[in-house]
Design a protein around this motif. Structure first.
Motif, short mmCIF file in Angstrom:
data_model
loop_
_atom_site.label_atom_id
_atom_site.label_comp_id
_atom_site.label_asym_id
_atom_site.label_seq_id
_atom_site.Cartn_x
_atom_site.Cartn_y
_atom_site.Cartn_z
N GLU A 185 39.66 48.67 27.79
CA GLU A 185 40.59 48.48 28.88
C GLU A 185 39.84 48.49 30.19
O GLU A 185 39.04 49.38 30.45
N LEU A 186 40.07 47.49 31.01
CA LEU A 186 39.55 47.48 32.37
C LEU A 186 40.65 47.98 33.27
O LEU A 186 41.82 47.68 33.07
N ARG A 187 40.28 48.74 34.28
CA ARG A 187 41.28 49.27 35.18
C ARG A 187 40.73 49.30 36.59
O ARG A 187 39.53 49.39 36.81
N VAL A 188 41.64 49.27 37.53
CA VAL A 188 41.27 49.29 38.94
C VAL A 188 42.47 49.84 39.71
O VAL A 188 43.61 49.74 39.26
N SER A 189 42.21 50.43 40.85
CA SER A 189 43.28 50.92 41.70
C SER A 189 43.54 49.90 42.79
O SER A 189 42.63 49.50 43.51
N VAL A 190 44.79 49.44 42.89
CA VAL A 190 45.19 48.47 43.90
C VAL A 190 46.25 49.13 44.77
O VAL A 190 47.33 49.48 44.28
N ALA A 191 45.94 49.32 46.04
CA ALA A 191 46.86 49.97 46.98
C ALA A 191 47.36 51.31 46.42
O ALA A 191 48.53 51.64 46.52
N GLY A 192 46.46 52.07 45.80
CA GLY A 192 46.80 53.38 45.27
C GLY A 192 47.49 53.38 43.92
O GLY A 192 47.85 54.42 43.40
N VAL A 193 47.67 52.21 43.33
CA VAL A 193 48.32 52.11 42.02
C VAL A 193 47.29 51.67 40.99
O VAL A 193 46.58 50.68 41.20
N ASP A 194 47.18 52.42 39.89
CA ASP A 194 46.25 52.02 38.83
C ASP A 194 46.81 50.84 38.06
O ASP A 194 47.97 50.84 37.64
N VAL A 195 45.97 49.82 37.91
CA VAL A 195 46.32 48.63 37.14
C VAL A 195 45.32 48.56 35.99
O VAL A 195 44.12 48.70 36.19
N ALA A 196 45.82 48.37 34.78
CA ALA A 196 44.94 48.32 33.61
C ALA A 196 45.33 47.14 32.72
O ALA A 196 46.49 46.76 32.67
N LYS A 197 44.32 46.58 32.04
CA LYS A 197 44.57 45.48 31.12
C LYS A 197 43.64 45.63 29.93
O LYS A 197 42.43 45.80 30.10
N GLU A 198 44.21 45.59 28.74
CA GLU A 198 43.40 45.66 27.53
C GLU A 198 42.62 44.37 27.39
O GLU A 198 43.15 43.28 27.60
N GLY B 61 42.40 38.37 44.31
CA GLY B 61 41.84 38.39 42.95
C GLY B 61 40.38 38.77 42.88
O GLY B 61 39.99 39.55 42.01
N HIS B 62 39.56 38.23 43.80
CA HIS B 62 38.13 38.54 43.74
C HIS B 62 37.88 40.02 43.97
O HIS B 62 37.06 40.63 43.30
N ARG B 63 38.61 40.61 44.90
CA ARG B 63 38.43 42.06 45.16
C ARG B 63 38.83 42.88 43.95
O ARG B 63 38.17 43.86 43.61
N ILE B 64 39.90 42.46 43.28
CA ILE B 64 40.34 43.17 42.08
C ILE B 64 39.31 43.00 40.96
O ILE B 64 38.94 43.97 40.29
N ALA B 65 38.81 41.79 40.77
CA ALA B 65 37.80 41.54 39.74
C ALA B 65 36.54 42.34 40.02
O ALA B 65 35.97 42.98 39.12
N GLU B 66 36.09 42.33 41.25
CA GLU B 66 34.88 43.07 41.63
C GLU B 66 35.07 44.57 41.41
O GLU B 66 34.19 45.25 40.88
#
Length: 164
Positions: A48-61, A138-143
């Motif tokens: 699972e990759l995960r990242v915090s976007v505006a304080g919310v954790d986003v994850a994708k298997e 998108g690029h910031r989230i991917a990075e």
């Protein structure tokens, strides 16, 4: 539009031979173990990759695909380098998420430190709409997700190679 590029690195405070040996033996297993977020993920065959976007954790298997591992005699610091081709895509509905194609290079920094050097390109989904979304956020989230992935892998190797 050309595929956006991402470069991220971290280090592991263990000798290159030890880090290389672990990754060559089971890179997919290390990637899965390093990226699990909860004990109930232990049964999963994906990561699972995960990242915090505006304080919310986003994850994708995601599902990893490994290419042929290549050893190069002289790398960035004159010593050996191991190159591990890795690609990944979303485990569910992959056409709605970026496809990442990358190489994880590992090489010695010193006798006791090893560099993990990730260089990848990804294809935003959904054509022109995906390109526009990538330009906005998108690029910031991917990075950020790749940075977290490499940090998780480095942390896992630091901790688990210390007990090996």
């Amino acid at each position: 539009m050309s595929s956006p590029e991402i470069r991220v690195y971290d280090y592991v405070n263990h000798p290159y031979v030890k880090v290389r040996g672990a990754l060559v033996a089971d890179a997919p297993g290390i990637f899965r173990a390093a990226t699990r977020v909860a004990a109930d993920r232990a049964r999963s065959v994906a990561a699972e990759l995960r990242v915090s976007v505006a304080g919310v954790d986003v994850a994708k298997e995601i599902v990893f695909t490994m290419g042929t591992i290549e050893d190069v005699a002289s790398g960035p610091h004159g010593g050996p380098t191991t190159r591990i081709p890795v690609s990944w895509e979303a485990a569910k509905n992959p056409r709605f998420f970026p496809l990442m194609t990358s190489v994880l290079a590992i090489y010695p920094l010193t006798a006791t430190e090893t560099q993990l050097d990730f260089f990848g390109q990804y294809d935003p989904p959904l054509g022109a709409v995906g390109d526009a979304m990538d330009a906005l956020v998108g690029h910031r989230i991917a990075e950020a997700s790749v940075h977290r992935f490499i940090t998780d892998v480095a942390r896992y190797l630091r901790e688990h190679l210390a007990t090996a």
